[in-house]
Design an enzyme around this catalytic site. Structure first.
Site, short mmCIF file in Angstrom:
data_model
loop_
_atom_site.label_atom_id
_atom_site.label_comp_id
_atom_site.label_asym_id
_atom_site.label_seq_id
_atom_site.Cartn_x
_atom_site.Cartn_y
_atom_site.Cartn_z
N GLY A 107 36.36 42.18 44.88
CA GLY A 107 36.07 41.80 46.25
C GLY A 107 37.30 41.68 47.13
O GLY A 107 38.40 41.37 46.65
N SER B 127 31.85 41.32 52.34
CA SER B 127 32.68 41.57 53.53
C SER B 127 31.99 42.46 54.55
O SER B 127 32.17 42.27 55.76
CB SER B 127 34.01 42.20 53.12
OG SER B 127 33.82 43.46 52.50
N GLY C 210 31.09 42.95 38.21
CA GLY C 210 32.24 42.91 39.10
C GLY C 210 33.14 41.73 38.78
O GLY C 210 32.76 40.59 39.02
N GLU D 122 41.04 31.39 43.09
CA GLU D 122 40.98 32.81 42.78
C GLU D 122 40.40 33.58 43.96
O GLU D 122 39.69 34.57 43.79
CB GLU D 122 40.15 33.05 41.51
CG GLU D 122 40.81 32.49 40.26
CD GLU D 122 40.03 32.76 38.99
OE1 GLU D 122 39.31 33.79 38.94
OE2 GLU D 122 40.11 31.93 38.05
N TYR E 51 35.44 34.37 57.02
CA TYR E 51 34.97 34.91 55.74
C TYR E 51 35.91 34.44 54.65
O TYR E 51 37.13 34.58 54.77
CB TYR E 51 34.93 36.44 55.80
CG TYR E 51 34.50 37.10 54.51
CD1 TYR E 51 33.36 36.68 53.82
CD2 TYR E 51 35.22 38.17 53.98
CE1 TYR E 51 32.97 37.31 52.64
CE2 TYR E 51 34.84 38.80 52.81
CZ TYR E 51 33.71 38.36 52.15
OH TYR E 51 33.32 38.97 50.98
N GLU F 234 43.46 62.82 52.06
CA GLU F 234 42.74 63.93 52.67
C GLU F 234 41.32 63.52 53.08
O GLU F 234 40.76 64.06 54.03
CB GLU F 234 42.69 65.10 51.69
CG GLU F 234 42.03 66.35 52.21
CD GLU F 234 41.98 67.43 51.15
OE1 GLU F 234 42.59 68.48 51.34
OE2 GLU F 234 41.32 67.21 50.10
N ARG G 183 31.93 27.65 39.42
CA ARG G 183 31.88 29.10 39.23
C ARG G 183 33.13 29.59 38.50
O ARG G 183 33.10 30.59 37.79
CB ARG G 183 31.76 29.80 40.59
CG ARG G 183 31.48 31.29 40.51
CD ARG G 183 31.35 31.91 41.89
NE ARG G 183 30.77 33.24 41.82
CZ ARG G 183 31.48 34.34 41.57
NH1 ARG G 183 32.79 34.25 41.39
NH2 ARG G 183 30.88 35.51 41.51
N CYS H 34 38.88 38.28 46.89
CA CYS H 34 39.04 37.77 45.53
C CYS H 34 40.46 38.06 45.02
O CYS H 34 40.99 39.15 45.22
CB CYS H 34 38.02 38.43 44.60
SG CYS H 34 38.02 37.76 42.93
#
Length: 488
Positions: free
Chosen positions: A304, A364, A300, A417, A387, A471, A403, A307
């Protein structure tokens, strides 16, 4: 290479649906268990994200009790993170093989501090640290009316008529002894030496949470995030000493030299520990991490909800395609991948699993639960929990800057980021997990998949456009009552 610059077309969750298939599978009968590595087996394919507003010990305990796994975030000191792991590992046991103990010369204050820190109601007392001959037990009952906490434990502990059992006593045998003598803790001794402990609370937890994810010693599974920063060596060491089952080498770009070298080093140093590495979005990156020694790869780049990597850096691969590409490579190695990010509904979970994921990592969807560490706020009369992304300014200032490879920058120079926000309060985790897994079970029934392996191998997708997505959601109606598993 120039000619193929725009050759890749990618899809995400809202671009696809699973095709119903002939089925004799009832949702209540499906098997949701998954083996991530030789030592990590989960009873539901869900992992809570290693984010500082999602997972600390409270969330990790609750996740493991539901059959999943929690990743303790690393935006805290080394010792604090190790303590969080210990809280998970000691929260319940079949048989506690290395129980806490104190000596009679220590103070009641020290006993109270130990019991409060680990939320235990009593502790065995031994003659000394070396011989560990059991001479008493101290429980909340002994401390009930104590006012002077400086007195010695020997003055208040229970030392007469101690009830013990030999090493090897089963949980059923222990339960009978505990009930007969109306006690809550049963020390296990061998030649008078304290060797273990069984508590009525642990027996009750076994009955209350029969599908809990546990290690070979009957302790809840626990994972913890590490990075590539200067303290990673000591952090990994302390986490392993605390009993961690999996180390998650958590970075924004796993297909980089520093991460690959870190994977090699950690796996060589701790071969018995499951190593999860990421994040990646391509088959080439997946191959590189598996060849470096990773047991599991996390997939990933930027999907997110909090993110902003894709809009700040312009980089990423839509998640369904990323999961499928990485899973295709993982199959060649006989290893697992985790789909991390972009999941909004239970239907997205089963799509991620059908695309090749062995498990999903959620942020989340879990951040609003009671067990998350995010602060609770009231906004316009409703409860919310804070959050934020680990790439947000607030999280980077607390320690997640490595990170995003910005460890050498001052806070004023950070290029975030991620964003900070709030999500609606949802109540206990178990209610959310129940709804999410109910959706997954339903999807497996529709596709005729009695287990996750069959879902991965045989489920088929159809692509859809914006009209198909419209739909798929409720339309031409005003929703008057909230559903526990749908909000849009």
């Amino acid at each position: 290479m120039w000619e193929n610059k725009f050759a890749k077309e990618s899809l995400t969750f809202d671009d696809v649906l699973l095709i119903p298939a002939a089925s004799d599978v009832l949702p209540s009968d499906v098997d949701l268990s998954v083996k991530l590595s030789d030592k990590i087996k989960l009873n539901i394919p869900v992992i809570s994200a290693g984010m500082d507003t999602v997972t600390e010990s409270k969330m990790a305990i609750a996740m493991a009790r539901q059959g999943g796994l929690g990743v303790i975030h690393k935006n805290m000191g080394v010792e604090e993170q190790a303590d969080e792991v210990q809280k998970v590992k000691r929260s319940e046991n079949g048989v506690i093989s290395n129980p806490f103990f104190l000596t009679p010369e220590e103070s009641v204050y020290e006993a109270e501090a130990l019991m409060g820190k680990y939320r235990i109601s009593g502790v065995p007392i031994v003659d000394n640290q070396e011989d560990r001959k059991l001479i008493g037990i101290l429980t909340n009952r002994d401390l009930r009316f104590i006012e002077d906490f400086s007195i010695k434990i020997s003055d208040v502990m229970t030392k007469d008529n101690l009830i013990t059992a030999p090493v090897g006593t089963t949980l059923d045998e222990a339960e009978a002894i505990l009930q007969k003598h109306k006690i809550e803790k049963l020390p296990l001794v061998e030649n008078g030496r304290l060797e273990g402990l069984i508590t009525i609370k642990d027996i009750e937890k076994v009955l209350e949470f029969p599908y809990a994810a546990k290690d070979e010693h009957g302790r809840l599974l626990a994972a913890a995030a590490i990075g590539t920063s200067k303290d990673t060596e000591i952090r990994a060491q302390k986490l392993v000493e605390a009993g961690v089952d999996a180390l998650i080498i958590d970075t924004a770009h796993g297909h980089s030299k520093g991460v690959i070298n870190q994977v090699k080093h950690i796996k060589e140093t701790y071969p018995e520990i499951t190593v999860v590495a990421g994040n990646v979005a391509t088959a080439e990156a997946t191959r590189a991490l598996f060849e470096a020694g990773a047991d599991v790869v996390k997939v990933g780049i930027g999907p997110g909800s909090i993110c902003t990597t894709r809009v700040v850096a312009g980089v990423g691969v839509p998640q369904i395609t990323a999961v499928y590409d990485c899973a295709t490579e993982a199959r060649k190695h006989g290893k697992a991948i985790i789909a991390d990010g972009g999941i909004k509904f239970s239907g997205d979970i089963i799509k991620a699993l059908a695309a090749g994921g062995h498990a999903v990592m959620l942020g989340s969807l879990l951040a609003g639960t009671e067990e998350s560490p995010g602060a609770t706020e009231v906004f316009q009369g409703r409860q919310y929990k804070v959050y934020r992304g680990m790439g947000s300014l607030g999280a980077m200032e607390k320690g997640s800057n490595d990170r995003y490879f910005q460890e050498d920058k001052t806070p004023r120079k950070f290029v975030p980021e991620g964003i900070e926000g709030r999500t609606a309060y949802k109540g206990p985790l178990q209610d959310t997990i129940y709804q999410l897994m109910g959706g997954v079970r339903a999807g497996m029934g529709y596709t005729g998949s009695e287990n996750l392996k069959k879902l991965r191998e045989e489920a088929q997708f159809t692509r859809m456009g914006p009209a198909g997505l419209a739909e798929s959601h409720p339309h031409n109606v005003q929703i008057t009552k909230e559903s526990p598993n749908y909000s849009f």
